[in-house]
Design a protein around this motif. Structure first.
Motif, PDB file in Angstrom:
ATOM      1  N   LEU A 142      15.045  -1.728   0.866  1.00 62.83           N
ATOM      2  CA  LEU A 142      14.170  -0.677   0.996  1.00 62.83           C
ATOM      3  C   LEU A 142      13.335  -0.289  -0.147  1.00 62.83           C
ATOM      4  O   LEU A 142      13.791  -0.440  -1.327  1.00 62.83           O
ATOM      5  N   VAL A 143      12.002  -0.205  -0.240  1.00 63.25           N
ATOM      6  CA  VAL A 143      11.333   0.228  -1.264  1.00 63.25           C
ATOM      7  C   VAL A 143      10.784   1.586  -1.183  1.00 63.25           C
ATOM      8  O   VAL A 143       9.686   1.817  -0.190  1.00 63.25           O
ATOM      9  N   THR A 144      11.054   2.675  -1.978  1.00 64.46           N
ATOM     10  CA  THR A 144      10.527   3.720  -1.931  1.00 64.46           C
ATOM     11  C   THR A 144       8.942   3.914  -2.361  1.00 64.46           C
ATOM     12  O   THR A 144       8.545   3.399  -3.186  1.00 64.46           O
ATOM     13  N   GLY A 145       8.241   4.428  -1.417  1.00 59.39           N
ATOM     14  CA  GLY A 145       6.690   4.811  -1.731  1.00 59.39           C
ATOM     15  C   GLY A 145       6.134   5.486  -0.949  1.00 59.39           C
ATOM     16  O   GLY A 145       6.796   6.115   0.060  1.00 59.39           O
ATOM     17  N   ASP A 146       4.769   5.783  -0.792  1.00 58.05           N
ATOM     18  CA  ASP A 146       4.165   6.625  -0.004  1.00 58.05           C
ATOM     19  C   ASP A 146       2.763   6.009   0.147  1.00 58.05           C
ATOM     20  O   ASP A 146       2.023   5.509  -0.789  1.00 58.05           O
ATOM     21  N   LEU A 147       2.154   5.915   1.554  1.00 52.29           N
ATOM     22  CA  LEU A 147       0.933   5.413   1.768  1.00 52.29           C
ATOM     23  C   LEU A 147      -0.344   6.004   1.085  1.00 52.29           C
ATOM     24  O   LEU A 147      -1.360   5.564   0.820  1.00 52.29           O
ATOM     25  N   THR A 148       0.236   7.450   0.769  1.00 51.42           N
ATOM     26  CA  THR A 148      -1.085   8.078   0.215  1.00 51.42           C
ATOM     27  C   THR A 148      -1.338   8.220  -1.340  1.00 51.42           C
ATOM     28  O   THR A 148      -2.077   8.619  -1.874  1.00 51.42           O
ATOM     29  N   GLU A 149      -0.328   7.220  -1.857  1.00 49.22           N
ATOM     30  CA  GLU A 149      -0.109   7.183  -3.399  1.00 49.22           C
ATOM     31  C   GLU A 149      -0.862   5.813  -3.804  1.00 49.22           C
ATOM     32  O   GLU A 149      -0.798   4.969  -3.143  1.00 49.22           O
ATOM     33  N   PRO A 150      -1.494   5.920  -5.168  1.00 49.66           N
ATOM     34  CA  PRO A 150      -1.952   4.766  -5.866  1.00 49.66           C
ATOM     35  C   PRO A 150      -0.982   3.636  -5.712  1.00 49.66           C
ATOM     36  O   PRO A 150       0.273   3.655  -5.916  1.00 49.66           O
ATOM     37  N   ALA A 151      -1.342   2.301  -5.446  1.00 46.29           N
ATOM     38  CA  ALA A 151      -0.244   1.238  -5.174  1.00 46.29           C
ATOM     39  C   ALA A 151       0.798   1.547  -4.405  1.00 46.29           C
ATOM     40  O   ALA A 151       1.883   1.046  -4.620  1.00 46.29           O
ATOM     41  N   LEU A 152       0.654   2.494  -3.429  1.00 47.26           N
ATOM     42  CA  LEU A 152       1.482   2.841  -2.455  1.00 47.26           C
ATOM     43  C   LEU A 152       2.591   3.616  -2.882  1.00 47.26           C
ATOM     44  O   LEU A 152       3.886   3.988  -2.394  1.00 47.26           O
ATOM     45  N   GLY A 153       2.436   3.936  -4.411  1.00 47.51           N
ATOM     46  CA  GLY A 153       3.716   4.939  -5.118  1.00 47.51           C
ATOM     47  C   GLY A 153       4.919   4.149  -5.404  1.00 47.51           C
ATOM     48  O   GLY A 153       5.882   4.501  -5.640  1.00 47.51           O
ATOM     49  N   VAL A 154       4.733   2.731  -5.257  1.00 42.98           N
ATOM     50  CA  VAL A 154       5.877   1.870  -5.606  1.00 42.98           C
ATOM     51  C   VAL A 154       5.963   1.747  -7.193  1.00 42.98           C
ATOM     52  O   VAL A 154       5.254   1.735  -8.081  1.00 42.98           O
ATOM     53  N   ASP A 155       7.215   1.970  -7.699  1.00 42.91           N
ATOM     54  CA  ASP A 155       7.655   1.795  -8.845  1.00 42.91           C
ATOM     55  C   ASP A 155       7.192   0.626  -9.697  1.00 42.91           C
ATOM     56  O   ASP A 155       7.535  -0.484  -9.230  1.00 42.91           O
TER      57      ASP A 155
END
Length: 671
Positions: free
Chosen positions: A56-69
């Protein structure tokens, strides 16, 4: 090989991850919003040992670069071979802002992350919607042809694919599915969308109109439907081919499907009347001589897309669950050329199945899992909310669907059967939908095991409000072939009668303390009609009926009641070995479960069919004539191969037409 998948908790994405785990090796990284981690963990439990490869990689479609760390990106840069961007809005009813945020901005952010990772290939799931209202053949090399894009969904799917083509810094491939429906083998579907909006209407037609009634239809043009398993198999195969970068692939049915044919396939699956004679609205015949914009079909489509008309439709058909936006796009104007895809799939064994071969599977899954009419009924919700409903035989068939419907209405199904694994799967399904359920594995032919179960239930549960005696065994064998099989009668009586009453007796003290409780027994139409070859089965169900009738008079003063449902022939795993029934009219498990819900809510003493009542009356007023008819059926319908101890079906023959005629005349009777 390493993969990264967005939208892995969604419909196509979930099936894609499952397919990659089954068919490929390597790690699968999935983008998950913080709020969806629970759903993904549930999916991982379903995937078993292979789930260890899912990260699992935490992120969000609405964030730049999908919000990935950024630290995660740095650690995995250069290690992702295939980046599948599946996440998007697949909904004709979504508004502009939602479509822009998820489809356009989401794709831009996915492109940025794929570039930062240095992914081997970016695989973008687009849609045939990019063709908009292009007229004529739209092939896989075409993209921007000046086509009209009639909705926010069409526009944003076009714009997101354009971003992939223009801004992606890594190699890319585009996949354009047609209308994606459930899995062709399981029927699995996540939500009501596309043709599913019309399923409640088909159900209403089935329940009100006879299936043989021909209806006059309307020529609604062409559509294109594909099952999700074809889509993910084709994507996976093409994704691993060499030298296909920079190409788009149409994941469509190669043969355009008239919309009325699709509707009729689903009507046949539902048991609803079919549309026999489509009225031509101008695509063919004399009306085709009119200018295109004046043809009735095009005028109708234009009206359906008018805002005022859509507002009116929302207050009419919209109340039946059919959005006006969906009505406006029931057919495709372009025809989709998929020869590039077909050539790419040569030798893979991946092909689009005929809709007729899996329409019943789609219908069955919708009826059992997505039909929300039970949960929307205020009377049912009031009766079931918070109530604990013990359901035996809950691992499949009537019991499983009843559990899903109880949970949908806010009840807490208590799932009982021998196989714990299947019960856990049903529990997981209920929990994914926001409900609660309990699982208890028990062999209901073992009386001591039932005693232990009753003790555990009364200890664990705050109340035992309803018991549904659904578990049962059916044996179809004539007395002539039963002379050396007395154990058949003993086994049937043990489960259908002794097991059922032992369970009720064990839970009765708790009901007396509550001063309330209801027992629903799944009996059989055979108790009323006495069909030949079912002496063991009908006798066991008759015994349960009689026991319940006597006990009901003893306990009704304490608020404890009984309902006996004389169920007609149901299409369940129990009847599957009798191949003779494949051509017989049956009701679905969902229809049977609706009767169970009615029994729980309304608490009638009996639920019968008209034919069952007629059979009971015939045995009372004209028993000799009734037995003559049954004897004729005894000679028309043969013993099964299993009853004869033979291998193979042994049930077909020269009298098949007579068998089908009798089965249709006495619909629902077990022959």
């Amino acid at each position: 090989m390493s993969y990264f998948v967005t939208g892995a908790t969604g419909f196509i994405g979930r099936h894609l991850v499952e397919h990659l785990l089954a068919e490929r090796t390597g790690e699968v990284h999935v983008l998950v919003r913080e709020g969806s981690r629970g759903r993904m963990e549930t999916l991982r439990r379903r995937w078993g040992a292979d789930a260890e490869r899912v990260h699992l990689v935490t992120g969000d479609l609405t964030e730049p670069a999908l919000g990935v760390d950024p630290a995660w990106v740095s650690e995995h840069a250069g290690s992702v071979d295939h980046f599948f961007h599946v996440a998007a809005v697949y909904d004709m009813t979504a508004d502009d802002a939602t479509n822009d945020a998820m489809n356009v901005a989401g794709t831009r952010h996915a492109i940025d992350l794929a570039g930062a990772l240095g992914a081997g290939i970016l695989h973008h799931v687009s849609s045939v919607a990019v063709a908009g209202e292009f007229r004529g053949m739209f092939d896989e090399s075409m993209f921007d042809e000046g086509q009209t894009l009639p909705s926010p969904y069409h526009r944003t799917k076009f714009e997101s694919e354009q971003l992939v083509r223009d801004q992606t810094q890594v190699p890319w491939r585009v996949y354009r599915p047609a209308i994606v429906v459930g899995h062709s083998e399981t029927g699995a579907m996540d939500k009501v969308d596309g043709p599913y909006y019309f399923f409640p209407l088909l159900k209403a037609m089935r329940d009100v109109l006879p299936g043989w009634l021909p209806l006059v239809g309307v020529d609604l043009g062409q559509t294109n439907v594909v099952p999700v398993d074809y889509v993910v198999q084709a994507m996976d195969h093409i994704a691993h081919l060499a030298n296909r970068d920079g190409e788009a692939f149409h994941l469509v049915n190669p043969e355009p499907q008239p919309t009325v044919d699709v509707v009729n396939a689903l009507c046949a699956a539902a048991g609803a009347p079919r549309f026999a004679v489509p009225v031509d609205l101008g695509s063919r015949g004399p009306l085709a001589l009119l200018p295109r914009q004046l043809r009735p079909g095009n005028l109708a489509q234009g009206l359906l897309r008018n805002r005022a008309v859509q507002a009116l439709l929302d207050q009419t058909v919209g109340r039946a669950g059919i959005p006006a936006e969906v009505l406006a796009h029931t057919g495709f104007r372009p025809v989709f050329d998929s020869r590039r895809t077909e050539r790419a799939l040569v030798g893979s064994g991946v092909a689009v199945p005929d809709l007729e071969s899996y329409a019943r599977t789609l219908w069955g899954y919708w009826e059992e899992n997505l039909d929300e009419s039970t949960g929307r009924d205020p009377k049912i919700r009031a009766a079931l909310s918070g109530k604990h409903v013990v359901i035996t035989g809950a691992s499949s068939g009537i019991g499983q669907v009843t559990a899903l419907k109880v949970a949908q209405a806010g009840g807490v199904p208590v799932l009982v059967a021998r196989g714990k694994d299947k019960l856990e799967e049903t529990k997981a399904t209920i929990e994914l939908r926001g409900g609660r359920a309990h699982v208890y594995a028990c062999d209901l032919s073992d009386l001591e095991a039932i005693d232990a179960l009753c003790e555990q239930l009364t200890h664990d549960l705050p109340s035992v409000d309803v018991v549904v005696n659904n578990a049962g065994r059916s044996i179809r064998r004539s007395l002539r072939l039963s002379q050396d099989r007395f154990h058949d009668f003993e086994r049937t009586m043990q489960l259908n009668y002794f097991g059922a009453i032992r369970l009720v007796m064990g839970l009765m003290p708790a009901m007396h303390r509550q001063k309330s409780g209801h027992i629903v027994n799944i009996s059989s139409i055979g108790v009323q009609t006495n069909p030949p070859r079912f002496s063991a089965y009908v006798a066991s169900k008759s015994a349960l009926d009689s026991w319940s009738n006597v006990v009901a008079s003893e306990v009704v003063g304490n608020g404890i009641t009984f309902t006996n449902i004389h169920m007609p022939l149901v299409r369940t795993p129990m009847i599957a070995p009798t191949k003779l029934y494949d051509k017989f009219p049956t009701i679905s498990p969902a229809q049977a479960a609706d009767s169970v819900i009615r029994g729980i809510v309304d608490k009638p003493h009996e639920i019968n069919t008209l034919l069952g009542n007629a059979g009971a009356i015939a045995h009372t007023v004209a028993p000799k004539a009734a037995f003559r008819v049954l004897n004729m059926a005894y000679h028309v319908f043969p013993d099964s191969a299993a009853a004869k101890g033979a291998v193979g079906s042994g049930e077909a023959g020269a009298r098949e037409s007579e068998q089908i005629m009798l089965a249709r005349l006495f619909k629902g009777v077990h022959w």
